[in-house]
Design a protein around this motif. Structure first.
Motif, PDB file in Angstrom:
ATOM      1  N   ALA A  69       0.846  -1.189   0.000  1.00 34.40           N
ATOM      2  CA  ALA A  69       0.000   0.000   0.000  1.00 34.40           C
ATOM      3  C   ALA A  69       0.882   1.239   0.000  1.00 34.40           C
ATOM      4  CB  ALA A  69      -0.920  -0.001   1.216  1.00 34.40           C
ATOM      5  N   GLU A  70       0.587   2.179  -0.889  1.00 34.57           N
ATOM      6  CA  GLU A  70       1.385   3.398  -0.999  1.00 34.57           C
ATOM      7  C   GLU A  70       0.472   4.601  -1.181  1.00 34.57           C
ATOM      8  OE1 GLU A  70       5.455   2.518  -3.231  1.00 34.57           O
ATOM      9  OE2 GLU A  70       3.738   1.741  -4.356  1.00 34.57           O
ATOM     10  N   ILE A  71       0.925   5.738  -0.696  1.00 33.48           N
ATOM     11  CA  ILE A  71       0.262   7.009  -0.948  1.00 33.48           C
ATOM     12  C   ILE A  71       1.131   7.789  -1.928  1.00 33.48           C
ATOM     13  CG2 ILE A  71       1.295   8.147   1.077  1.00 33.48           C
ATOM     14  CD1 ILE A  71      -2.315   8.739   0.026  1.00 33.48           C
ATOM     15  N   PHE A  72       0.545   8.186  -3.053  1.00 30.98           N
ATOM     16  CA  PHE A  72       1.277   8.835  -4.143  1.00 30.98           C
ATOM     17  C   PHE A  72       0.935  10.320  -4.211  1.00 30.98           C
ATOM     18  CE2 PHE A  72       1.055   4.455  -5.582  1.00 30.98           C
ATOM     19  CZ  PHE A  72       2.213   4.244  -6.302  1.00 30.98           C
ATOM     20  N   PHE A 107       5.591   4.111   1.139  1.00 29.58           N
ATOM     21  CA  PHE A 107       5.028   2.835   1.591  1.00 29.58           C
ATOM     22  C   PHE A 107       4.295   3.041   2.910  1.00 29.58           C
ATOM     23  CE2 PHE A 107       5.673  -0.975   4.282  1.00 29.58           C
ATOM     24  CZ  PHE A 107       4.962  -1.907   3.527  1.00 29.58           C
ATOM     25  N   LEU A 108       3.090   2.431   3.013  1.00 31.82           N
ATOM     26  CA  LEU A 108       2.244   2.574   4.204  1.00 31.82           C
ATOM     27  C   LEU A 108       2.047   1.273   4.964  1.00 31.82           C
ATOM     28  CD1 LEU A 108      -0.560   4.812   2.650  1.00 31.82           C
ATOM     29  CD2 LEU A 108       1.373   5.569   4.061  1.00 31.82           C
ATOM     30  N   GLY A 109       2.186   0.134   4.284  1.00 40.30           N
ATOM     31  CA  GLY A 109       1.952  -1.146   4.940  1.00 40.30           C
ATOM     32  C   GLY A 109       1.634  -2.211   3.909  1.00 40.30           C
ATOM     33  N   ARG A 110       1.576  -3.440   4.352  1.00 37.02           N
ATOM     34  CA  ARG A 110       1.310  -4.558   3.451  1.00 37.02           C
ATOM     35  C   ARG A 110      -0.165  -4.920   3.475  1.00 37.02           C
ATOM     36  NH1 ARG A 110       3.722  -6.660  -0.616  1.00 37.02           N
ATOM     37  NH2 ARG A 110       3.504  -8.836   0.007  1.00 37.02           N
ATOM     38  N   THR A 111      -0.761  -4.915   2.277  1.00 34.75           N
ATOM     39  CA  THR A 111      -2.131  -5.389   2.072  1.00 34.75           C
ATOM     40  C   THR A 111      -3.111  -4.693   3.017  1.00 34.75           C
ATOM     41  OG1 THR A 111      -1.083  -7.510   1.601  1.00 34.75           O
ATOM     42  CG2 THR A 111      -3.454  -7.487   1.575  1.00 34.75           C
ATOM     43  N   HIS A 119       0.372   2.256  13.471  1.00 29.74           N
ATOM     44  CA  HIS A 119      -0.792   2.980  12.954  1.00 29.74           C
ATOM     45  C   HIS A 119      -0.484   4.477  12.868  1.00 29.74           C
ATOM     46  CE1 HIS A 119      -3.718  -0.363  14.400  1.00 29.74           C
ATOM     47  NE2 HIS A 119      -3.507  -0.478  13.107  1.00 29.74           N
ATOM     48  N   ASP A 120       0.068   5.023  13.958  1.00 31.74           N
ATOM     49  CA  ASP A 120       0.339   6.459  13.989  1.00 31.74           C
ATOM     50  C   ASP A 120       1.435   6.853  13.010  1.00 31.74           C
ATOM     51  OD1 ASP A 120      -1.577   6.741  15.906  1.00 31.74           O
ATOM     52  OD2 ASP A 120      -0.225   7.372  17.521  1.00 31.74           O
ATOM     53  N   LEU A 121       2.487   6.047  12.920  1.00 33.50           N
ATOM     54  CA  LEU A 121       3.568   6.376  12.000  1.00 33.50           C
ATOM     55  C   LEU A 121       3.088   6.319  10.558  1.00 33.50           C
ATOM     56  CD1 LEU A 121       6.526   7.105  11.556  1.00 33.50           C
ATOM     57  CD2 LEU A 121       7.052   4.650  11.550  1.00 33.50           C
ATOM     58  N   SER A 122       2.362   5.267  10.211  1.00 28.44           N
ATOM     59  CA  SER A 122       1.840   5.146   8.847  1.00 28.44           C
ATOM     60  C   SER A 122       0.900   6.296   8.514  1.00 28.44           C
ATOM     61  CB  SER A 122       1.129   3.794   8.688  1.00 28.44           C
ATOM     62  OG  SER A 122       0.620   3.649   7.378  1.00 28.44           O
ATOM     63  N   LEU A 123       0.034   6.658   9.471  1.00 25.85           N
ATOM     64  CA  LEU A 123      -0.877   7.782   9.227  1.00 25.85           C
ATOM     65  C   LEU A 123      -0.101   9.092   9.103  1.00 25.85           C
ATOM     66  CD1 LEU A 123      -3.821   8.585   8.878  1.00 25.85           C
ATOM     67  CD2 LEU A 123      -4.015   8.777  11.372  1.00 25.85           C
ATOM     68  N   SER A 124       1.014   9.205   9.823  1.00 24.19           N
ATOM     69  CA  SER A 124       1.837  10.405   9.665  1.00 24.19           C
ATOM     70  C   SER A 124       2.434  10.487   8.263  1.00 24.19           C
ATOM     71  CB  SER A 124       2.948  10.437  10.722  1.00 24.19           C
ATOM     72  OG  SER A 124       4.059   9.621  10.361  1.00 24.19           O
ATOM     73  N   PHE A 125       2.691   9.328   7.644  1.00 21.02           N
ATOM     74  CA  PHE A 125       3.189   9.326   6.269  1.00 21.02           C
ATOM     75  C   PHE A 125       2.124   9.882   5.315  1.00 21.02           C
ATOM     76  CE2 PHE A 125       6.119   5.466   7.272  1.00 21.02           C
ATOM     77  CZ  PHE A 125       7.035   6.315   7.875  1.00 21.02           C
ATOM     78  N   VAL A 126       0.857   9.526   5.558  1.00 20.09           N
ATOM     79  CA  VAL A 126      -0.230  10.087   4.746  1.00 20.09           C
ATOM     80  C   VAL A 126      -0.240  11.610   4.891  1.00 20.09           C
ATOM     81  CG1 VAL A 126      -2.724  10.167   4.381  1.00 20.09           C
ATOM     82  CG2 VAL A 126      -1.613   7.990   4.935  1.00 20.09           C
TER      83      VAL A 126
END
Length: 287
Positions: free
Chosen positions: A5-8, A141-145, A236-243
């Protein structure tokens, strides 16, 4: 197995002004506009099921039974987003089909529940290919699946109200691609996208949350990604911070964001021989 999963960073204006009209015209006439015809011709030969064969074959079938989405469709928005209210069970491999009994195009439309699903599969692949090579910039990258629903526990922990627009923006990143976007797998494909104005709001609302802080660059995110999260909530928080950070980077370049799982621009460029990209892209200005 699984999907990244990626945010572009996403050139929404180019998508709306170039990609969407080309696909709508293809469905209406079965004739690709000149630049899209070049994409068909330069696709890498891969036998009977290569896109150099599949997409021209699709165009020929559309000429036999064209569909005027712009005039009649109320199931897809003007930018081909899914505007129906029902969510899709991605884990079950569910694919949406329009249930309308009154649309005058239902006997011709490839998206209707009684239509040829093979054509939809070819169309969704074409949509992803054009978005990938003409409209996408850098990604994180945000996470797998995972899907944007992955962040629901984080929103609860941060006391984000059910009515908060942040929840609706994340839902848009999860569902706008439910018709033209989701691929025929578990979570693969384009899940959704935002407009430029919505991306501004997403960045601002995420910035209000107590999420990890670092320099708003892709290099800083890459560095933070190397540090293993100690708990699910920390990830969760780190991935959401990437968004949040990618949205902020996109805003600085007057761009938007798109969520994709295993949407690989480099792979599509290889398969399309570089024909779908040109020097008119504004994505080169993204830091």
């Amino acid at each position: 197995m699984g999907a990244d999963a990626e945010i572009f960073v996403f050139d929404y204006v180019r998508y709306r002004d170039e990609v969407v009209p080309a696909l709508v015209d293809l469905l209406r006439t079965g004739e690709p506009v000149p630049w899209l015809g070049e994409v068909f011709r330069s696709a890498t030969p891969m036998g009977e099921y290569g896109y150099d064969v599949v997409w021209p074959r699709l165009a020929a079938r559309l000429r036999e039974r064209p569909t005027d989405l712009a005039r009649y469709c109320t199931w897809l928005g003007r930018d081909l987003r899914y505007v129906g209210g029902r969510r899709v069970d991605r884990a079950a491999g569910e694919q949406l089909a329009c249930p309308s009994l009154t649309c005058p195009e239902r006997v011709r439309c490839r998206f209707h529940q009684d239509a040829d699903r093979h054509a939809v599969e070819a169309l969704t692949a074409l949509h992803e290919a054009l978005v990938a090579v003409r409209c996408l910039g850098p990604a994180q990258f945000l996470g797998r699946t995972i899907t944007p629903d992955f962040y629901l526990p984080a929103l609860e922990r941060h006391s984000v109200p059910a009515s908060d627009p942040l929840r609706h923006l994340l839902a848009a990143l999860a569902t706008r691609g439910a018709v033209l976007g989701y691929q025929f797998g578990v979570t693969e494909g384009i899940h959704g996208w935002l407009t430029v104005a919505e991306t501004v709001e997403l960045a601002a609302r995420l910035d209000r949350l107590d999420l990890p802080r670092y320099e708003p660059t892709f290099a800083a995110m890459a560095d933070r990604s190397k540090r293993a999260a100690r708990s699910a909530s920390e990830w969760h928080d780190l991935s959401l911070s990437f968004v949040r950070t990618v949205a902020a980077i996109a805003v600085r370049a007057d761009q938007a964001v798109l969520w994709g799982n295993d949407v690989c621009p480099d792979v599509w460029r290889k398969w399309l021989g570089g024909s779908a990209s040109d020097d008119g892209s504004r994505l080169g200005t993204v830091p």
